[in-house]
Design an enzyme around this catalytic site. Sequence first.
Site, PDB file in Angstrom:
ATOM      1  N   LYS A 632       0.827  -1.200   0.000  1.00 54.80           N
ATOM      2  CA  LYS A 632       0.000   0.000   0.000  1.00 54.80           C
ATOM      3  C   LYS A 632       0.872   1.265   0.000  1.00 54.80           C
ATOM      4  CE  LYS A 632      -4.396   1.055   2.163  1.00 54.80           C
ATOM      5  NZ  LYS A 632      -5.329   0.656   3.242  1.00 54.80           N
ATOM      6  N   LYS A 700      15.266  -2.713  -3.008  1.00 54.83           N
ATOM      7  CA  LYS A 700      16.169  -1.896  -3.839  1.00 54.83           C
ATOM      8  C   LYS A 700      15.861  -0.398  -3.763  1.00 54.83           C
ATOM      9  CE  LYS A 700      16.247  -4.294  -7.912  1.00 54.83           C
ATOM     10  NZ  LYS A 700      16.905  -4.657  -9.210  1.00 54.83           N
ATOM     11  N   GLU A 704      12.697   7.216  -5.413  1.00 56.05           N
ATOM     12  CA  GLU A 704      13.214   7.974  -6.566  1.00 56.05           C
ATOM     13  C   GLU A 704      12.900   7.220  -7.855  1.00 56.05           C
ATOM     14  OE1 GLU A 704      14.631  10.639  -5.082  1.00 56.05           O
ATOM     15  OE2 GLU A 704      14.820   9.601  -3.168  1.00 56.05           O
TER      16      GLU A 704
HETATM   17 MO1  MOS Z   1      14.900  12.512  -2.018  1.00 55.96          MO
HETATM   18  S1  MOS Z   1      15.390  13.909  -3.435  1.00 55.96           S
HETATM   19  O1  MOS Z   1      16.501  11.971  -1.974  1.00 55.96           O
HETATM   20  O2  MOS Z   1      14.187  13.324  -0.749  1.00 55.96           O
END
Ligand code: MOS
Length: 737
Positions: A632, A700, A704
Site C-alpha cells: 500500500k 532496492k 526515486e
Molecule cells: Mo529525495 S530527493 O533523496 O528526498
Amino acid sequence: MSRQPQAAVGAPLSRVDGRLKVTGRAMYAADHDIDGVAHAVVVSSAIGRGRITAIDTRAAEAQRGVLKVITHRNAPKLAYRDNPASGRFPGRQLRVFQDDAVQFFGQPVAVVVATTLEVAQHAADLVEVSYDAERSATDLTRSPAQAGPAPFALPYARGDAEQALASADVRKELTFRTARNHHNPMETHATIARWDGDRLTLWDKTQWVIGTQTEVAAVFGIPTENVRVLSPFVGGAFGSALRAWPHVAVAALAAREVGRPVKLVLTRRQMYFTVGYRPAYEYKLTLGSTRRGRLTAMVHEMKYETSRYEQFWEANKALGQMLYAVPNVSQNVQIVPLDVSTPLWMRGPGYSNAAFAIESAMDELAHELDIDPIELRLRNEPHEDLSNGHPFSTRRLTECFRVGAREFGWNRRNPRPRSTRDGDWLLGTGVATGCYDVFRGRAEAHARLDADGTAVVQSATHDHGAGTYTSMTQVAADALGLAVRRVTFRLGDSAMPPAPGQGASQTMASVGSAVQDTCDKLRQQAVTLAVEDERSPLHGVAPDDVVVRGGRLHVKGNTSRGETYRQLLARNDLTHLEARGSYAPEPEAQRRYSMYGYAAMFAEVAVDAELGLVRVRRMLGVYDAGRIISPKLADSQAIGAMVGGIGQALLEHTVTDHRDGRIVNADLADYLVPVNADIPALKAVYLDGEDYRADPIGVKGLGELVQIGVASAIANAVFHATGRRVRELPITAEALL
Ligand code: MOS
C-alpha cells in the site's frame, strides 16, 4: 538462526500513523507548543546581487511586542566551524547576518522577533533596507560555465565516442532543456529553537535530524551532543529538507538573542528563495547507432545551474554509463554559477534530468529507424555494468517491459505518429525506462521488549511521507514474532541510534536492515533465555529450532511446545529485554555487484489538435524494485511520483525575472502543479522477487525510481500523438501550436 515467518511484511497495511495525521494530532515542526515561544519573521532581500548600504529598523523596533530586530550590523559573529559530516557542497555556505553582501534575491537580510506572529509580520514590513544593487545573472543559457570541471564532475570516457560517431550509420545530435522546479511540499519549512543554558533543542522540519544536529552545532561552535533535533512528522519535502538551510540558524540565533524559545515558519513565498530546487539543465546528447538499432556511441554534455557560493552536485552521470550497452561513451558536466541560492536534490535527483534526455533520444532513434521503442531498448540491454565490469545484482528491465506491454496493450499501437484520433483529440502512447541506484548507508536501531509483550523500536530516521513508521513496524513485528499492534516504532530524534538522512531512497534498505538486525538479536536473546531455562517448555531445544509467532516462542513445526514472551519474562523476573543492532553497506572497494532498481513507464496522452492542450489519459509503471515491504505504501510512492512526473512534464516551471533574479511565480497559484482533475487512472505493478545482494531485507529502494522516466514517457506519448518533438520541459500548449 531460524527464519521467521513473514506475516506483516508484504501485507497491505494502512499507515499506523494515519489516524494521527487525519485527526490533526500529528505534530509537525511548527505545531509544537513550547512555553514562552516568541515569533520570528525573516526579511528577505529585494535585490539579486549587491550590498546592503543601510538598514533602518527603528519603526520596527518601536512596535509594541517587538523583542529584537537582528541584522548583520548587530548580529554576533558565529563560529561556522567546518563540518565535513554535513554532506555540504564545495564552497562556503551562506552565513546568516555575517556581512552586508546580497548573493541572491530573497536572501535573509534581517529577522524580527516579537511576542506574536502578527506583530512580527507587521514589524518585518517596516524594516527599511537600502541597497547598492549590481546586475545579477540568473539565466543558465546566457551565463558562462565555471572554468574547468568540478572535482565531483570529472569527465568520463570509455572507448572512442568521437570516432564511433563519425562512422555511425545514424547519428543524432539533440539538445534538451529542463526548467527549474521547486519541491513545493505541503508543509512549509519551520523551526522552533529553545536554548537551555548551552544546550539547544530544535523542533525542525528535516529529512536528516543528525545532519541538522551536526550542522547547527558547527554554526554555533558548540559540541554536537549539545544539540537535539526533533522531527517526528514531516509534511512532504521531496528532498528540500535534506540540509539545514539558513533559516534554521536564524531561529537558533534569534532564540539566543532574545533569551526565549523562538518559532520561525517560512512563508509560502519564501519557500521559493531559500530552501532549494531542482536546477535547470541544458543537456546535449549525441548518439550513434547502427541501422539495426545497436547503439555505438553516446556523448553527453550537461550544464546546470548552481549558486556562486556553493557547487551543487547530483548523480547525473550514472544512467549514461550503465543503462544501455553502449561501447563508446563520453560525458562532460559543466556547472554554471549564478546569482541564485544553492539548489538541492529533488525527487530522482540528477537521474530524472538525464533520463529525460536519454529516454527521449531513444524514442527519436526508434522512430527514425522504424523500430518499436521497446524493441530498441531490448536490443541494447547490457549483460554487465559497462562502467565497471560488475554483474548486476538483479536487473529485470526486460521483464518490466514485457509485463508492462501486455498490461498496457502496447501491441495495439499504430506506430505512426498522429495516426489515432478521438474527436478533436490526438491520441498517443509512449514508453521510457526508469532506473535508480540502490543507495544504502550505515544505520543503527534499538529495540525493547517489555514484560507485557509489547515492543518499542527506534532509530533516528524520518518519515516525510514514505511511510517509515508503518514499514519499520512491519519489519520489526515479523522479526520479533509479534502482531503489528504490539509494536511501536519511533523516529525523528537525534538522540536515537543514528540513521542516514531520508534521501536517495535509502531508508528501507538501510534502516530496515538495521531494524531487522536489532529485532533478530532481541528475539535470539529471548530464545536463548528459554532454551537454557529448565522451567521453560523449550528447555534443551536447539535455538535454531525455535520460532516466534504472535508473541509465542515455539518449536518449529510443533506449535504445542512453547511459551509466550510474557510467561518467559515474568518467570525470570525481567521487566524487559533490549538489544541494539545495525546495518552497514560493504565498502565501495568490496562492492562486487552493480545495484539498481528498474522501471518501465507507459503513458497515454490526448492532445487537443487545435489548442495544444495535453491531457494524460492513463499511466502504468512496472517496477523491478526488489522486495516490496508494504504494497500500500509502495502504491502511494509510485502513484505520487507519477503525479509529480506529470507536473514535471507538463506544468512545473519556476520562472525567474532575469532583470533582478526575482522568482515571478513564487506561490501555489502561479507555480502550476497537477490537481485531481489533471490525474487519470494510474497503475503500479511490482515484479515479485527480492535482491538479497543489495541488503539483508532484499529491497532496492522505490521513492526515486518511481519518478524517473515518467516525464519522458509522457513526452514520447506527446510525440506519438502529434508528430511534434518537444525537447524542453515543461511541454506547454505554446510548444505544440
Ligand atoms: Mo529525495 S530527493 O533523496 O528526498
